[in-house]
Design a protein around this motif. Structure first.
Motif, PDB file in Angstrom:
ATOM      1  N   LYS A 293      27.547  28.354   7.233  1.00  0.00           N
ATOM      2  CA  LYS A 293      26.968  29.518   6.551  1.00  0.00           C
ATOM      3  C   LYS A 293      25.595  29.900   7.109  1.00  0.00           C
ATOM      4  O   LYS A 293      25.005  29.169   7.910  1.00  0.00           O
ATOM      5  N   LYS A 294      25.109  31.029   6.660  1.00  0.00           N
ATOM      6  CA  LYS A 294      23.923  31.672   7.213  1.00  0.00           C
ATOM      7  C   LYS A 294      22.728  30.717   7.336  1.00  0.00           C
ATOM      8  O   LYS A 294      22.414  29.982   6.403  1.00  0.00           O
ATOM      9  N   GLY A 295      22.084  30.784   8.481  1.00  0.00           N
ATOM     10  CA  GLY A 295      20.828  30.071   8.676  1.00  0.00           C
ATOM     11  C   GLY A 295      20.934  28.579   8.895  1.00  0.00           C
ATOM     12  O   GLY A 295      19.914  27.893   9.051  1.00  0.00           O
ATOM     13  N   ALA A 296      22.143  28.036   8.919  1.00  0.00           N
ATOM     14  CA  ALA A 296      22.297  26.599   9.152  1.00  0.00           C
ATOM     15  C   ALA A 296      21.932  26.256  10.600  1.00  0.00           C
ATOM     16  O   ALA A 296      22.135  27.063  11.508  1.00  0.00           O
ATOM     17  N   VAL A 297      21.400  25.060  10.790  1.00  0.00           N
ATOM     18  CA  VAL A 297      21.029  24.588  12.126  1.00  0.00           C
ATOM     19  C   VAL A 297      21.694  23.234  12.361  1.00  0.00           C
ATOM     20  O   VAL A 297      21.496  22.295  11.596  1.00  0.00           O
ATOM     21  N   LEU A 298      22.475  23.158  13.425  1.00  0.00           N
ATOM     22  CA  LEU A 298      23.180  21.925  13.762  1.00  0.00           C
ATOM     23  C   LEU A 298      22.728  21.442  15.135  1.00  0.00           C
ATOM     24  O   LEU A 298      22.691  22.226  16.097  1.00  0.00           O
ATOM     25  N   THR A 299      22.391  20.162  15.212  1.00  0.00           N
ATOM     26  CA  THR A 299      21.957  19.547  16.463  1.00  0.00           C
ATOM     27  C   THR A 299      22.735  18.260  16.684  1.00  0.00           C
ATOM     28  O   THR A 299      22.734  17.384  15.822  1.00  0.00           O
ATOM     29  N   LYS A 300      23.421  18.154  17.788  1.00  0.00           N
ATOM     30  CA  LYS A 300      24.121  16.914  18.173  1.00  0.00           C
ATOM     31  C   LYS A 300      24.936  16.367  16.993  1.00  0.00           C
ATOM     32  O   LYS A 300      24.869  15.193  16.649  1.00  0.00           O
ATOM     33  N   THR A 301      25.729  17.246  16.400  1.00  0.00           N
ATOM     34  CA  THR A 301      26.463  16.916  15.178  1.00  0.00           C
ATOM     35  C   THR A 301      27.942  17.223  15.354  1.00  0.00           C
ATOM     36  O   THR A 301      28.310  18.210  16.002  1.00  0.00           O
ATOM     37  N   THR A 302      28.782  16.381  14.779  1.00  0.00           N
ATOM     38  CA  THR A 302      30.230  16.579  14.798  1.00  0.00           C
ATOM     39  C   THR A 302      30.701  16.880  13.383  1.00  0.00           C
ATOM     40  O   THR A 302      30.390  16.135  12.449  1.00  0.00           O
ATOM     41  N   VAL A 303      31.441  17.978  13.240  1.00  0.00           N
ATOM     42  CA  VAL A 303      31.958  18.405  11.940  1.00  0.00           C
ATOM     43  C   VAL A 303      33.478  18.364  12.003  1.00  0.00           C
ATOM     44  O   VAL A 303      34.094  19.056  12.824  1.00  0.00           O
ATOM     45  N   TRP A 304      34.089  17.550  11.152  1.00  0.00           N
ATOM     46  CA  TRP A 304      35.543  17.434  11.149  1.00  0.00           C
ATOM     47  C   TRP A 304      36.173  18.614  10.402  1.00  0.00           C
ATOM     48  O   TRP A 304      35.500  19.378   9.701  1.00  0.00           O
ATOM     49  N   ASP A 305      37.484  18.734  10.550  1.00  0.00           N
ATOM     50  CA  ASP A 305      38.239  19.874  10.044  1.00  0.00           C
ATOM     51  C   ASP A 305      37.977  20.131   8.559  1.00  0.00           C
ATOM     52  O   ASP A 305      37.866  19.202   7.755  1.00  0.00           O
ATOM     53  N   GLY A 306      37.930  21.423   8.214  1.00  0.00           N
ATOM     54  CA  GLY A 306      37.907  21.842   6.819  1.00  0.00           C
ATOM     55  C   GLY A 306      36.568  21.765   6.121  1.00  0.00           C
ATOM     56  O   GLY A 306      36.468  22.121   4.941  1.00  0.00           O
ATOM     57  N   ALA A 307      35.518  21.347   6.809  1.00  0.00           N
ATOM     58  CA  ALA A 307      34.215  21.189   6.156  1.00  0.00           C
ATOM     59  C   ALA A 307      33.520  22.535   5.971  1.00  0.00           C
ATOM     60  O   ALA A 307      33.792  23.513   6.676  1.00  0.00           O
ATOM     61  N   VAL A 308      32.606  22.564   5.018  1.00  0.00           N
ATOM     62  CA  VAL A 308      31.770  23.740   4.762  1.00  0.00           C
ATOM     63  C   VAL A 308      30.312  23.309   4.849  1.00  0.00           C
ATOM     64  O   VAL A 308      29.891  22.377   4.149  1.00  0.00           O
ATOM     65  N   ILE A 309      29.552  23.977   5.703  1.00  0.00           N
ATOM     66  CA  ILE A 309      28.131  23.676   5.881  1.00  0.00           C
ATOM     67  C   ILE A 309      27.332  24.787   5.198  1.00  0.00           C
ATOM     68  O   ILE A 309      27.455  25.953   5.556  1.00  0.00           O
ATOM     69  N   GLY A 310      26.542  24.419   4.212  1.00  0.00           N
ATOM     70  CA  GLY A 310      25.849  25.413   3.386  1.00  0.00           C
ATOM     71  C   GLY A 310      24.729  26.153   4.107  1.00  0.00           C
ATOM     72  O   GLY A 310      24.285  25.772   5.200  1.00  0.00           O
ATOM     73  N   GLU A 311      24.236  27.209   3.453  1.00  0.00           N
ATOM     74  CA  GLU A 311      23.166  28.032   4.022  1.00  0.00           C
ATOM     75  C   GLU A 311      21.891  27.216   4.238  1.00  0.00           C
ATOM     76  O   GLU A 311      21.513  26.373   3.413  1.00  0.00           O
ATOM     77  N   LYS A 312      21.255  27.483   5.375  1.00  0.00           N
ATOM     78  CA  LYS A 312      19.949  26.897   5.732  1.00  0.00           C
ATOM     79  C   LYS A 312      19.961  25.358   5.711  1.00  0.00           C
ATOM     80  O   LYS A 312      18.924  24.724   5.514  1.00  0.00           O
ATOM     81  N   THR A 313      21.137  24.788   5.909  1.00  0.00           N
ATOM     82  CA  THR A 313      21.252  23.334   6.038  1.00  0.00           C
ATOM     83  C   THR A 313      20.862  22.927   7.451  1.00  0.00           C
ATOM     84  O   THR A 313      21.193  23.615   8.418  1.00  0.00           O
ATOM     85  N   HIS A 314      20.175  21.800   7.587  1.00  0.00           N
ATOM     86  CA  HIS A 314      19.806  21.267   8.905  1.00  0.00           C
ATOM     87  C   HIS A 314      20.502  19.918   9.080  1.00  0.00           C
ATOM     88  O   HIS A 314      20.275  18.980   8.305  1.00  0.00           O
ATOM     89  N   LEU A 315      21.312  19.830  10.096  1.00  0.00           N
ATOM     90  CA  LEU A 315      22.030  18.593  10.404  1.00  0.00           C
ATOM     91  C   LEU A 315      21.683  18.155  11.816  1.00  0.00           C
ATOM     92  O   LEU A 315      21.767  18.954  12.753  1.00  0.00           O
ATOM     93  N   GLU A 316      21.308  16.896  11.989  1.00  0.00           N
ATOM     94  CA  GLU A 316      20.984  16.383  13.316  1.00  0.00           C
ATOM     95  C   GLU A 316      21.586  14.992  13.503  1.00  0.00           C
ATOM     96  O   GLU A 316      21.453  14.121  12.649  1.00  0.00           O
ATOM     97  N   ASN A 317      22.279  14.837  14.619  1.00  0.00           N
ATOM     98  CA  ASN A 317      22.875  13.550  14.993  1.00  0.00           C
ATOM     99  C   ASN A 317      23.714  12.986  13.841  1.00  0.00           C
ATOM    100  O   ASN A 317      23.642  11.805  13.513  1.00  0.00           O
TER     101      ASN A 317
END
Length: 341
Positions: A293-317
């Motif tokens: 979703k809007k504004g999310a930032v992903l760095t060196k991250t693996t997301v498996w099938d069917g997941a939802v990443i919320g707005e302005k979430t920051h995920l790293e490694n």
């Protein structure tokens, strides 16, 4: 040629990824690790593969069935684990010539044809694939003479016993005569039991030191490293989708906002939604049916099938499991989100 894949491990070191998955089925670039192993075997001319299964065997059987890319697949179910050598002894009748054995949790770019040629040239009874690594404690350690013959081998040595940084990768070539040295219906291991016995008997056991990439994805650190290596093309893999720009693959069914910023290398699977303002930095893998979703930032991250990443979430490694929902606005670093349900 025939091959045997050791795929019976429970995967304790990979928990929580293996709560519901056998270790060989954890995804690498949106395909199971086992998929990449079988593909490499098929490309090397192997026509028949047997896999031993123990933990959640139906997950593997239902995914692959009885054939894969014109390779015949069969399965040996172990209700009680027999060890690496015990597993092949149980299926002795399957083998009629030189054969390959590989661990189901290794990721490698090894050229199997060159390996078999080396084995036959040396007239070896057993050939063990070795690799120089930085840390030796989770692996068997071997040393060879100038002709390549293994002269010493210790399974998972303690710090004071380490004599080499050349480790056993869990890839072998054997002649059928190897079964003369493995007891029936007993737990028996290559590293702890069989190889030391062969060396004591001064039988022709050789080490093939590989220069290709290899890692054991048996723990979270090495799993992440394996994904980065595959994205970095250290391992030959098939990537679904098209390159929307150099080093960025996306499936044609995915919807990617023109206002999203995506940096290579990266993969986006089928039927994904990448909203505006999203930043996907290098070494990210987005599975199938994922929404970022809007504004999310992903760095060196693996997301498996069917997941939802919320707005302005920051995920790293981090690793986000199947169908997980990551709330908006949170930050995760070096984390795993995987429900035990």
């Amino acid at each position: 040629m025939k091959a045997f894949i050791l795929a019976a491990g429970v995967g304790n070191r990979l928990k929580p990824l293996t709560y519901h998955l056998p270790k060989p089925m954890v995804p690498i670039l949106n395909k199971p690790a086992l998929w990449h192993i079988i593909s490499n075997m098929q490309a090397s001319g192997i026509t028949d593969i047997m896999l031993n299964l123990h933990y959640r065997p139906d997950v593997i059987k239902n995914y692959f069935g009885s054939s894969f890319k014109n390779v015949e697949l069969s399965y040996s179910i172990e209700k009680k684990l027999l060890g690496t050598a015990g597993a092949i002894k149980k299926n002795e009748s399957f083998f009629d010539n030189t054969f390959i054995v590989m661990s189901g949790d290794g990721l490698s770019g090894i050229n199997l044809k060159k390996l078999v040629n080396f084995h036959k040239k040396k007239k070896a009874l057993a050939t063990v694939v070795l690799k120089k690594v930085d840390a030796c404690f989770d692996y068997g350690v071997g040393i060879t003479c100038s002709q390549g013959r293994i002269t010493k081998f210790v399974e998972k040595p303690s710090w004071e016993s380490v004599f080499s940084n050349t480790v056993n990768t869990g890839i072998y070539v054997f002649e059928p005569e190897i079964f003369n040295y493995i007891p029936k219906n007993k737990f028996h291991d290559f590293g702890a039991n069989l190889l030391p016995l062969l060396l004591r008997k001064n039988l022709p056991v050789y080490g093939y030191e590989m220069g290709d990439y290899w890692t054991d994805i048996g723990n979270l650190k090495e799993y992440k490293e394996g994904i980065c290596a595959a994205l970095g093309k250290k391992v030959k893999t098939q990537i679904d989708g098209v390159q929307i720009k150099r080093g960025v693959w996306a499936h044609k069914t995915s919807r990617i906002s023109p206002a999203a910023r995506i940096k290579a290398p990266c993969i986006i699977g089928e039927n994904c939604t990448i909203e505006s303002g999203v930043t996907i930095k290098p070494y990210c893998v987005i599975g199938n049916n994922v929404t970022v979703k809007k504004g999310a930032v992903l760095t060196k991250t693996t997301v498996w099938d069917g997941a939802v990443i919320g707005e302005k979430t920051h995920l790293e490694n981090s690793i986000i499991g199947y169908n997980e929902v990551v709330a908006g606005g949170i930050r995760l670093f070096d984390s795993v989100m995987m429900s035990n349900r």
